[in-house]
Design a protein around this motif. Structure first.
Motif, PDB file in Angstrom:
ATOM      1  N   THR A 125     -18.300-169.484  40.494  1.00 19.82           N
ATOM      2  CA  THR A 125     -17.319-170.348  41.153  1.00 19.82           C
ATOM      3  C   THR A 125     -16.712-169.669  42.372  1.00 19.82           C
ATOM      4  O   THR A 125     -16.837-168.448  42.557  1.00 19.82           O
ATOM      5  CB  THR A 125     -16.190-170.722  40.174  1.00 19.82           C
ATOM      6  N   ASP A 126     -16.028-170.451  43.195  1.00 19.52           N
ATOM      7  CA  ASP A 126     -15.362-169.900  44.380  1.00 19.52           C
ATOM      8  C   ASP A 126     -14.322-168.865  43.990  1.00 19.52           C
ATOM      9  O   ASP A 126     -14.172-167.831  44.655  1.00 19.52           O
ATOM     10  CB  ASP A 126     -14.700-171.021  45.186  1.00 19.52           C
ATOM     11  N   MET A 127     -13.577-169.117  42.899  1.00 15.40           N
ATOM     12  CA  MET A 127     -12.555-168.164  42.466  1.00 15.40           C
ATOM     13  C   MET A 127     -13.172-166.870  41.988  1.00 15.40           C
ATOM     14  O   MET A 127     -12.682-165.772  42.293  1.00 15.40           O
ATOM     15  CB  MET A 127     -11.697-168.787  41.351  1.00 15.40           C
ATOM     16  N   GLN A 128     -14.283-166.943  41.254  1.00 12.92           N
ATOM     17  CA  GLN A 128     -14.975-165.733  40.805  1.00 12.92           C
ATOM     18  C   GLN A 128     -15.519-164.953  41.994  1.00 12.92           C
ATOM     19  O   GLN A 128     -15.452-163.722  42.022  1.00 12.92           O
ATOM     20  CB  GLN A 128     -16.105-166.118  39.851  1.00 12.92           C
ATOM     21  N   ARG A 129     -16.012-165.679  42.974  1.00 13.16           N
ATOM     22  CA  ARG A 129     -16.537-165.027  44.179  1.00 13.16           C
ATOM     23  C   ARG A 129     -15.410-164.318  44.923  1.00 13.16           C
ATOM     24  O   ARG A 129     -15.585-163.203  45.420  1.00 13.16           O
ATOM     25  CB  ARG A 129     -17.208-166.077  45.060  1.00 13.16           C
ATOM     26  N   TYR A 130     -14.238-164.969  44.982  1.00 10.22           N
ATOM     27  CA  TYR A 130     -13.089-164.357  45.647  1.00 10.22           C
ATOM     28  C   TYR A 130     -12.668-163.078  44.924  1.00 10.22           C
ATOM     29  O   TYR A 130     -12.363-162.063  45.579  1.00 10.22           O
ATOM     30  CB  TYR A 130     -11.920-165.341  45.691  1.00 10.22           C
ATOM     31  N   GLU A 131     -12.648-163.083  43.603  1.00  7.40           N
ATOM     32  CA  GLU A 131     -12.242-161.899  42.837  1.00  7.40           C
ATOM     33  C   GLU A 131     -13.137-160.698  43.126  1.00  7.40           C
ATOM     34  O   GLU A 131     -12.714-159.557  43.014  1.00  7.40           O
ATOM     35  CB  GLU A 131     -12.252-162.211  41.338  1.00  7.40           C
ATOM     36  N   LEU A 132     -14.385-160.951  43.478  1.00  9.10           N
ATOM     37  CA  LEU A 132     -15.327-159.866  43.796  1.00  9.10           C
ATOM     38  C   LEU A 132     -15.226-159.411  45.252  1.00  9.10           C
ATOM     39  O   LEU A 132     -15.790-158.379  45.617  1.00  9.10           O
ATOM     40  CB  LEU A 132     -16.761-160.317  43.520  1.00  9.10           C
ATOM     41  N   SER A 133     -14.516-160.160  46.084  1.00 12.09           N
ATOM     42  CA  SER A 133     -14.499-159.900  47.525  1.00 12.09           C
ATOM     43  C   SER A 133     -13.563-158.767  47.907  1.00 12.09           C
ATOM     44  O   SER A 133     -12.664-158.390  47.147  1.00 12.09           O
ATOM     45  CB  SER A 133     -14.071-161.166  48.273  1.00 12.09           C
ATOM     46  N   TRP A 134     -13.744-158.264  49.123  1.00 17.10           N
ATOM     47  CA  TRP A 134     -12.849-157.226  49.640  1.00 17.10           C
ATOM     48  C   TRP A 134     -11.499-157.803  50.048  1.00 17.10           C
ATOM     49  O   TRP A 134     -10.500-157.077  50.088  1.00 17.10           O
ATOM     50  CB  TRP A 134     -13.500-156.482  50.810  1.00 17.10           C
ATOM     51  N   GLU A 135     -11.425-159.102  50.355  1.00 17.32           N
ATOM     52  CA  GLU A 135     -10.122-159.715  50.623  1.00 17.32           C
ATOM     53  C   GLU A 135      -9.227-159.616  49.383  1.00 17.32           C
ATOM     54  O   GLU A 135      -8.056-159.218  49.481  1.00 17.32           O
ATOM     55  CB  GLU A 135     -10.293-161.186  51.020  1.00 17.32           C
ATOM     56  N   ALA A 136      -9.791-159.961  48.226  1.00 12.74           N
ATOM     57  CA  ALA A 136      -9.016-159.873  46.981  1.00 12.74           C
ATOM     58  C   ALA A 136      -8.699-158.427  46.631  1.00 12.74           C
ATOM     59  O   ALA A 136      -7.586-158.113  46.183  1.00 12.74           O
ATOM     60  CB  ALA A 136      -9.792-160.534  45.835  1.00 12.74           C
ATOM     61  N   ALA A 137      -9.677-157.534  46.831  1.00 15.92           N
ATOM     62  CA  ALA A 137      -9.465-156.119  46.524  1.00 15.92           C
ATOM     63  C   ALA A 137      -8.344-155.539  47.384  1.00 15.92           C
ATOM     64  O   ALA A 137      -7.534-154.730  46.907  1.00 15.92           O
ATOM     65  CB  ALA A 137     -10.760-155.342  46.746  1.00 15.92           C
TER      66      ALA A 137
END
Length: 478
Positions: free
Chosen positions: A371-383
């Protein structure tokens, strides 16, 4: 944002490209994403090695004649992997490669890389590593805030060596000592690291955006009914036994009858490559051993299942990358994998039998859509957001230390604080005394003659010669 309120981040790390290790890649992405919005000044401080050390460390005979040439290489690498123009500075500190511990260690006082007038927030990637032999300016005195990010489970590695338990006991104390006296706050990437004072557990790493793009492509293929994956299982990692190869081959050997149709491709280069290859030949299963490659290579896009039995990682970068590409991941129930449990495609095993069943299931199933939310959690923006929150960093420039101190007016509070400060000052003094003696440094594993950068490192980096020690003169009393 006015320059008066801009924060300056100086990110010090223990490795640099082209050495494809986590402490070379992740701090580089951190610098790029911290600087992305343009509201922060960011400097990445990486080690510079003399030519002889470069030849020992950097793969494929890639070497640099000057720091400028090295900087161009690093910038080119990151620009190819992000969709914006990174606006951070790069500085080099003098480093020496230790063949005994296979690591780069600082030479001299690396706090000098940042001018006092811009010294604000220091981010120490592997703070224990950077400070084992630190002799020079006290980090907390120079910088307003010092954040350590603990990457490596050093205790797990040393326990595998001769007299490992004894070494681990000493190392546990040393890590606690240097991080306590030199850092305000510590961020442990997972519970796989040792517990340290003033620390929180938070995964502040993301994945290369290219892997997320691969995941989007695979999702479109699955949704349209196309065949998204044409290959089965693989593992990629530095080819040393401690990276999970022994555990994986032992599992495959023990259950090769149940996994008769399994074919596994191993990718990696390292000191144990030959032994891993010979051990794989003893299996009746098809286990193919290949040289190491970049995980972003299109070759890996076709694999459906990533098997990672390693329990020495803190947060495995390749596991995050595999999940970002939409693959099913098989990994052990271990603190290093806690962050990944939120993803449906991460299959955690608690026993050997469960490993076998999960592997067979993964080969016959399709991965769940990411999902988009799971993808965001893996991203450097979220990190990056997680890092800012975990580090407790005020977005605005702090008041002067003198003004901050004057606000503490309660006598009891002052007495307690002064006592703690005096104890810490004494601890710093002891560490500085020990780290300032060549015999002590060498006894505890430092590279000889690294109290100051050598002549070649000074020449390469344009550093001034070390100040001459003043000779003490004694005047006879008459």
């Amino acid at each position: 944002m006015s320059t008066r309120t801009r924060r300056h981040f100086a990110i010090f790390t223990t490795a640099s490209l082209p050495w494809m290790t986590g402490t070379a890649i992740n701090p580089l992405f951190r610098a790029a994403y911290l600087a992305k919005d343009g509201d922060k000044d960011v400097t990445l401080v990486i080690p510079w090695l003399c030519l002889r050390d470069q030849e020992l460390v950097y793969p494929n005979k890639v070497v640099f004649d000057s720091p400028l040439e090295h900087e161009i290489y690093v910038r080119h690498w990151i620009v190819e992997r992000v969709d914006f123009r990174p606006s951070f500075s790069i500085k080099f500190y003098p480093g020496k490669f230790s063949t005994e511990i296979r690591s780069i260690l600082p030479a001299g006082d690396i706090t000098e890389c940042i001018a006092d007038e811009v010294a604000d927030i220091a981010v120490l990637e592997e703070p224990e590593h950077l400070n084992w032999y630190h002799h020079g300016r006290r980090w907390k005195n120079k910088f307003q805030r010092v954040i350590g990010i603990v990457h490596t489970n050093y205790l797990a590695y040393v326990r595998r060596e001769k007299n490992g338990q004894v070494i681990a006991c000493f190392l546990r104390y040393a890590n606690t000592w240097v991080t306590r006296i030199y850092c305000h706050k510590l961020i442990r990437l997972s519970g796989a690291t040792q517990d340290l004072p003033r620390s929180v557990i938070c995964n502040v790493h993301g994945v290369n955006p290219k892997f997320l793009e691969v995941g989007k492509l695979k999702l479109r293929q699955l949704q349209s009914g196309e065949k998204a994956f044409s290959k089965g299982a693989y593992y990629i990692g530095k080819m040393v036994w401690s990276k999970g190869y022994r555990e994986l081959l032992d599992l495959l050997f023990k259950y090769q009858s149940k996994l008769a149709d399994l074919e596994v491709d191993l990718y990696g280069s390292g000191e144990d490559s030959d032994e891993v290859r010979e051990s794989a030949k003893c299996l009746s299963l098809a286990v193919n051993v290949h040289p190491g490659r970049d995980h972003a290579d299109p070759l890996f896009h076709e694999y459906k299942v990533f098997i990672n039995p390693s329990t020495t990682d803190v947060v495995c970068t390749t596991t995050a990358e595999a999940l970002a590409m939409g693959k099913i991941v098989i990994c052990a129930n271990h603190p290093s994998n806690e962050f990944f449990k939120q993803f449906p495609n991460c299959r955690i095993y608690n026993s050997e039998e469960e490993f076998v069943q999960l592997t067979l299931n993964a080969l016959s199933e399709q991965p769940a859509p990411v999902t988009d939310m799971q993808r965001y959690e893996l991203s450097w923006e979220a990190a990056t957001d997680r890092f800012i929150e975990a580090a407790d960093i005020n977005p605005h420039a702090p008041e002067s230390r003198a003004h901050q101190t004057s606000r503490a007016s309660l006598p009891a509070f002052l007495r307690t604080r002064r006592l703690k400060q005096n104890l810490e000052d004494a601890s710093v003094y002891l560490h500085q005394a020990l780290s300032g003696l060549e015999v002590t440094r060498c006894a505890f594993g430092a590279v000889p003659k690294t109290l100051q950068p050598d002549e070649q490192l000074r020449k390469d980096l344009g550093l001034a010669p070390p100040p001459k020690r003043k000779k003490l003169k004694f005047k006879l009393m008459t």
